[in-house]
Design a protein around this motif. Sequence first.
Motif, PDB file in Angstrom:
ATOM      1  N   PRO A  19       0.875  -1.276   0.017  1.00  0.00           N
ATOM      2  CA  PRO A  19      -0.090  -0.030   0.181  1.00  0.00           C
ATOM      3  C   PRO A  19       0.856   1.073  -0.070  1.00  0.00           C
ATOM      4  O   PRO A  19       1.863   1.186   0.639  1.00  0.00           O
ATOM      5  CB  PRO A  19      -0.821  -0.091   1.172  1.00  0.00           C
ATOM      6  CG  PRO A  19       0.014  -0.973   2.123  1.00  0.00           C
ATOM      7  CD  PRO A  19       0.672  -1.785   1.265  1.00  0.00           C
ATOM      8  N   ASP A  21      -0.126   5.798  -0.555  1.00  0.00           N
ATOM      9  CA  ASP A  21      -1.138   6.571  -0.625  1.00  0.00           C
ATOM     10  C   ASP A  21      -2.576   6.330  -0.825  1.00  0.00           C
ATOM     11  O   ASP A  21      -2.763   5.436  -0.052  1.00  0.00           O
ATOM     12  CB  ASP A  21      -0.561   7.555  -2.062  1.00  0.00           C
ATOM     13  CG  ASP A  21       0.764   8.348  -1.738  1.00  0.00           C
ATOM     14  OD1 ASP A  21       1.145   8.504  -0.523  1.00  0.00           O
ATOM     15  OD2 ASP A  21       1.284   8.602  -2.897  1.00  0.00           O
ATOM     16  N   ASP A  22      -2.936   6.327  -2.019  1.00  0.00           N
ATOM     17  CA  ASP A  22      -4.361   5.942  -2.219  1.00  0.00           C
ATOM     18  C   ASP A  22      -4.563   4.833  -3.121  1.00  0.00           C
ATOM     19  O   ASP A  22      -5.693   4.181  -3.474  1.00  0.00           O
ATOM     20  CB  ASP A  22      -5.278   7.168  -3.033  1.00  0.00           C
ATOM     21  CG  ASP A  22      -4.720   7.346  -4.239  1.00  0.00           C
ATOM     22  OD1 ASP A  22      -3.567   6.939  -4.570  1.00  0.00           O
ATOM     23  OD2 ASP A  22      -5.501   8.091  -4.918  1.00  0.00           O
ATOM     24  N   THR A  23      -3.495   3.896  -3.115  1.00  0.00           N
ATOM     25  CA  THR A  23      -3.451   2.676  -4.016  1.00  0.00           C
ATOM     26  C   THR A  23      -2.464   1.428  -3.379  1.00  0.00           C
ATOM     27  O   THR A  23      -2.304   1.509  -1.938  1.00  0.00           O
ATOM     28  CB  THR A  23      -2.944   3.222  -5.280  1.00  0.00           C
ATOM     29  OG1 THR A  23      -3.149   2.085  -6.329  1.00  0.00           O
ATOM     30  CG2 THR A  23      -1.248   3.481  -5.555  1.00  0.00           C
ATOM     31  N   ARG A  69       1.969   2.957 -10.534  1.00  0.00           N
ATOM     32  CA  ARG A  69       0.248   2.869 -10.491  1.00  0.00           C
ATOM     33  C   ARG A  69      -0.186   2.883 -11.634  1.00  0.00           C
ATOM     34  O   ARG A  69       0.151   3.554 -12.716  1.00  0.00           O
ATOM     35  CB  ARG A  69       0.078   4.363  -9.797  1.00  0.00           C
ATOM     36  CG  ARG A  69       0.923   4.559  -8.510  1.00  0.00           C
ATOM     37  CD  ARG A  69       0.808   6.055  -8.128  1.00  0.00           C
ATOM     38  NE  ARG A  69       1.702   6.112  -6.805  1.00  0.00           N
ATOM     39  CZ  ARG A  69       1.246   7.021  -5.970  1.00  0.00           C
ATOM     40  NH1 ARG A  69       0.154   7.992  -6.017  1.00  0.00           N
ATOM     41  NH2 ARG A  69       1.870   7.219  -4.903  1.00  0.00           N
ATOM     42  N   SER A  77      -5.052   5.446  -9.218  1.00  0.00           N
ATOM     43  CA  SER A  77      -4.591   6.222  -8.110  1.00  0.00           C
ATOM     44  C   SER A  77      -5.152   7.617  -8.763  1.00  0.00           C
ATOM     45  O   SER A  77      -5.442   7.935  -9.782  1.00  0.00           O
ATOM     46  CB  SER A  77      -3.093   6.376  -7.959  1.00  0.00           C
ATOM     47  OG  SER A  77      -2.845   7.610  -7.164  1.00  0.00           O
ATOM     48  N   ALA A  78      -5.104   8.896  -7.809  1.00  0.00           N
ATOM     49  CA  ALA A  78      -5.356  10.002  -8.157  1.00  0.00           C
ATOM     50  C   ALA A  78      -4.054  10.787  -8.610  1.00  0.00           C
ATOM     51  O   ALA A  78      -4.292  11.960  -8.944  1.00  0.00           O
ATOM     52  CB  ALA A  78      -6.184  10.861  -7.124  1.00  0.00           C
ATOM     53  N   ASP A  79      -3.070  10.303  -8.356  1.00  0.00           N
ATOM     54  CA  ASP A  79      -1.732  10.982  -8.842  1.00  0.00           C
ATOM     55  C   ASP A  79      -0.698  10.032  -9.398  1.00  0.00           C
ATOM     56  O   ASP A  79      -0.244   8.978  -8.956  1.00  0.00           O
ATOM     57  CB  ASP A  79      -1.087  11.329  -7.178  1.00  0.00           C
ATOM     58  CG  ASP A  79      -0.049  12.131  -7.391  1.00  0.00           C
ATOM     59  OD1 ASP A  79       0.401  12.597  -8.549  1.00  0.00           O
ATOM     60  OD2 ASP A  79       0.408  12.627  -6.238  1.00  0.00           O
TER      61      ASP A  79
END
Length: 274
Positions: A19, A21-23, A69, A77-79
Amino acid sequence: MTTSSSTPAVAHAWTGMVPVDDTALAVTDSGGSGIPVVYLNGSYASQRHWKRVIADLGSSYRHISFDERARGRSGQSADYSFEACLRDIDAVLAARGVDRALLVGWSYGALLGVHWASRHPERALGVVGVDGPYPAGWTTDAEHEEIRRVFRRMKLMLPLARRLGMAARFSGEQHVEVAIEAHLLHAAVAPILEKVSAPVRYVVASGEAVGSRDDLQEQMRKTLDPLLLRNPNLKVGAKVASNHGSILRKDSPAVADVVRGLAASTRTQDRPGR
């Protein structure tokens, strides 16, 4: 942590998700007590491209590869920025308990490698740059529009390219954003290459990539020449006949030889591990 060469830690082979960040990132760690070699992919590529190099190097190294990602088996992810990719390296190393490593990067991955090494000189045993990074890139609005045109033409090919590990699971416009950021960072990399203190060894391709005009890529490669004179840590380890896109497939033995030579020069240092 770092262990000495007299008491090397042994890591077990492991495949799983890390894991960050968001991913979460798909990671493969061969385990073992050898020098950790971390493989960094091209802009939209997956870890599958390193299979030949890993096989050529063999089991005396600890091989750690991962999908960035939305590439390969990793989550979206958003990034998708370059800074996010640098954080991903940190996350993978932390998750696998590796403090110091030798980085091997192809294209965009080579750019990541020298940036990471410049920020962590005490942790980077060295960097092998497979046809990169070169201090050249497209920086003008007209050149960026050319990148957009390329991806508009490729739109229908992206689903197939994803299955081949050559495109990411995000939109065509996001592919464009990643490409433009990479060009800008390549164009600005000279100061980093001038000062990097870790040994950097280049494997330089000779051929032009499919779709490249005239001798564009050869001209980009020549921008490295003045930096080789200014920083003795930069050296060309090998020059091969393949082009940018085929180098890992056609010249994996040469890449492995350069990795092997750089690793040999680190054996007087403490051996990193878990």
